[in-house]
Design an enzyme around this catalytic site. Structure first.
Site, PDB file in Angstrom:
ATOM      1  N   SER A 144       0.825  -1.199   0.000  1.00 47.29           N
ATOM      2  CA  SER A 144       0.000   0.000   0.000  1.00 47.29           C
ATOM      3  C   SER A 144       0.867   1.259   0.000  1.00 47.29           C
ATOM      4  O   SER A 144       1.571   1.529  -0.962  1.00 47.29           O
ATOM      5  CB  SER A 144      -0.972  -0.040   1.188  1.00 47.29           C
ATOM      6  N   ASP A 185      -8.611  -5.905  -4.498  1.00 46.10           N
ATOM      7  CA  ASP A 185      -7.673  -4.928  -3.931  1.00 46.10           C
ATOM      8  C   ASP A 185      -8.163  -3.498  -4.190  1.00 46.10           C
ATOM      9  O   ASP A 185      -7.501  -2.718  -4.859  1.00 46.10           O
ATOM     10  CB  ASP A 185      -6.295  -5.159  -4.565  1.00 46.10           C
ATOM     11  N   HIS A 195      -6.423  -6.528  -0.526  1.00 43.10           N
ATOM     12  CA  HIS A 195      -5.362  -5.556  -0.311  1.00 43.10           C
ATOM     13  C   HIS A 195      -4.252  -6.183   0.526  1.00 43.10           C
ATOM     14  O   HIS A 195      -4.463  -6.566   1.677  1.00 43.10           O
ATOM     15  CB  HIS A 195      -5.943  -4.333   0.398  1.00 43.10           C
TER      16      HIS A 195
END
Length: 608
Positions: A148, A299, A327
């Site tokens: 991320s 995601d 994710h």
């Protein structure tokens, strides 16, 4: 052309037996060019130093605490690096050094965060990479990775084209922060902005009670960010936390960016571009650094960012992996069979990629196509030489009377379907969005069946043979509205023989952005191109038809013989997105006229 081939990167990991046990951990401050001091951890393999040791280094730049301080009496096996633990366990025993940094304004670092990212923070990355490259324990080969925020930081770091940065692996990372995270399709992901803002406040201000609301940061033995070694009494940490009081407010920040080219009121040059990797992407860096992009079908909208990054790159060593997971690949997302330990495959590929480009090992990567993706329903990994795979054939399905979806064009009459928006529509708390603000989801969209009862739906006849949908679906709508603007939420569903609906993918689009116009140069077009700039915004004229075309999020899904495909259209996802218009429920009419034929364009392939 795609191929069904064995894909088991875990076997490479299994063959790479650990060469080191234990670690040497030191922590201190690095002073940046403007005097701001950043907290940095250095993890070296083994328990004893040798005069000749030199390791390839993997760097992590995180706002989520490089390491936790543990409370007195915590068990000796308590994990104090939850943010990078999986990477440390994978890489350190196999001969990599790790460097983890609290970005300015976070953790034990001084300074303040002026936005979701800032040019100052990007300059810190370069300064730290240069420092690492000069250390006696560094082999001169550096990689950057993380999930991320950390994955995007890898992009920002690579954009400097520093000669030591040989490879990066962005996991679940944006390419365009505005459209991949904050405003997908031009609609603000309100709940993400709200919840992520709460998370960052809890971390930046070291609010233990609020931090515990987020599972990743909850732990009975955690006592906030770890101070550096020299800070024996916590005085420096307390001073750093005082700096964080000036950190930006997430909601205030995002509300100032309703268009891609919007700027902060206090800093006219601060647009969403400067917090996005695409803005800094350049061919010098592309040629210098190999990139492996990893994402998954659930995601958030980061899977689209992964496709954008991969398609922009020209480096022959570029690679893309798209799995049936969420994710960070923490949970498998296939409703038919959750792939066991999905993160293990993503991590094993990370090791293999760094082994190839930082250690110079022959891993077999050069003998494989650059794209690996997982087809849900078929439950198989496939490989291809490009994304989307070239052999997919575009199938057009038109909207027809009686809510049918069929290949033939509709008749030449002025037929429409009227739909009154319903702000009770939502995608629930098992969606692709919940994980983005650190909430656990075990079974994605397990509560989806029946949600389309409040939506405008069109369904195909059952397929005679299995049909694979792989790539980026597209929808073209001809509609008129009684309002000057609205948001469209379009879902594809798999309908089984009993009529049960399973979520497949979705697309979101704000009607005022419908004008076709080129976007930024470094954002490749996937389907129709929209700039999302304020100058290209066009309000709807109530009562007049408008053409609205946009792509849905990528997927790879096999519809079994006897199953149908359904498109479900809503004007709200009140669980996650802002309502447009707020306080007024729009009504739309969707055309089924031959010259205004609303339809889907789906990249599909029959399995015979």
């Amino acid at each position: 052309m795609s191929h069904i081939t064995p894909f088991h990167p875990e076997s490479w990991q299994e063959s790479r037996h650990p060469a080191f046990s234990g670690e040497r951990l030191v922590s201190h401050y690095l002073t940046m060019r403007d005097g701001v001091r950043l907290a940095i951890d250095i993890h070296l393999p083994g328990t004893e130093a040798t005069t000749s040791e030199r390791f390839p280094v993997i760097a992590f730049f995180t706002p989520y605490y490089r390491r936790m301080k543990l409370k007195p009496g915590a068990p000796t096996d308590t994990e104090d690096c939850p943010n990078i633990a999986v990477f440390r366990s994978l890489l350190l025993p196999r001969g990599y050094a790790l460097v983890a940094v609290d970005v300015r304004g976070s953790g034990a670092s001084f300074g303040a965060r002026t936005g979701l990212r800032s040019p100052n923070e990007r300059e810190d990355y370069l300064e730290i990479i240069e420092w690492i490259s000069r250390q006696a324990w560094c082999s001169g080969a550096i990689g950057v990775t993380g999930i991320s925020y950390l994955g995007a930081a890898a992009d920002f770091t690579a954009s400097w084209a520093h000669p030591a940065v040989k490879a990066i692996v962005p996991h679940s990372a944006v390419w365009d922060t505005w459209s991949n995270q904050l405003y997908p399709g031009g609609v603000m992901c309100r709940r993400l902005v709200k919840e992520y803002g709460r998370l960052m406040e809890a971390l930046d201000d070291d609010e233990a009670e609020n931090r515990a609301r987020f599972p990743y940061f909850r732990g009975e033995h955690f006592e906030g960010p770890a101070p550096v070694d020299e800070d024996t009494d916590g005085t420096l940490l307390a001073a750093a936390l005082e700096d964080h009081v000036a950190n930006f407010d997430m909601a205030d920040f995002v509300h100032q960016l309703p268009y891609r080219d919007s700027a902060l009121s206090s800093v006219p040059d601060f647009t969403s571009a400067i917090i996005s990797p695409y803005h800094y992407a350049n061919r010098d860096a592309d040629a210098q650094t190999a990139v492996y992009t990893i994402s998954g079908w659930m995601d958030g909208h980061y899977s689209r960012g992964a496709a954008l990054r991969f398609n922009w790159q020209r480096n022959p060593a570029k690679r893309l992996m798209l799995g049936a997971w969420d994710h960070g690949a923490r949970t498998g997302s296939s409703p038919f069979r959750e792939e066991p330990a999905p993160q293990a495959k993503a991590l094993a590929e990370t090791l293999r990629f760094f082994d190839q480009h930082l250690m110079g090992l022959e891993t077999g990567l050069d003998d494989e196509p650059p794209v690996h993706y997982y087809t849900v329903g078929e439950e198989r990994w496939k490989s291809a030489h490009e994304w989307p795979p070239a052999e997919m054939v575009t199938h057009r399905f038109h909207f027809h009377a009686d809510h049918r979806l069929a290949p033939e064009a509709p008749p030449n009459d002025d037929a429409t379907d009227r739909y009154v928006g319903d702000y009770r529509c939502g995608s629930g708390n098992r969606s692709r969005y919940n994980r983005l603000y650190a909430q656990n989801v075990e079974r994605y969209y397990a509560d989806w069946d029946g949600r389309d009862a409040r939506m405008l739906c069109y369904t195909t006849e059952p397929f005679a043979v299995p049909m694979e949908l792989t790539g980026h679906p597209l929808i073209k709508l001809f509609l008129k509205s009684d309002c000057e603007d609205c948001a469209l939420f379009v879902y594809l569903e798999d309908i089984d023989e009993q009529g049960r609906a399973t979520y497949v993918t979705e697309g979101i689009f704000r009607a005022l952005h419908r004008r076709l116009s080129p976007g930024p140069e470094n954002i490749p077009a996937i389907g129709p191109s929209h700039s999302f700039n304020e100058r290209d915004a066009r309000y709807l004229t109530p009562g007049e038809y408008s053409e609205i075309t946009f792509d849905l999020l990528p997927t790879s899904w096999l519809f079994q013989a006897g199953h149908s495909l359904r498109v479900a259209i809503a004007l709200a996802d009140s669980d996650h997105f802002s309502r447009i218009p707020d306080g007024i429920v729009p009504t739309i009419e969707v055309s089924r006229h031959a010259e205004r034929a609303s339809h889907l364009e789906l990249p599909m392939l029959a399995h015979t």
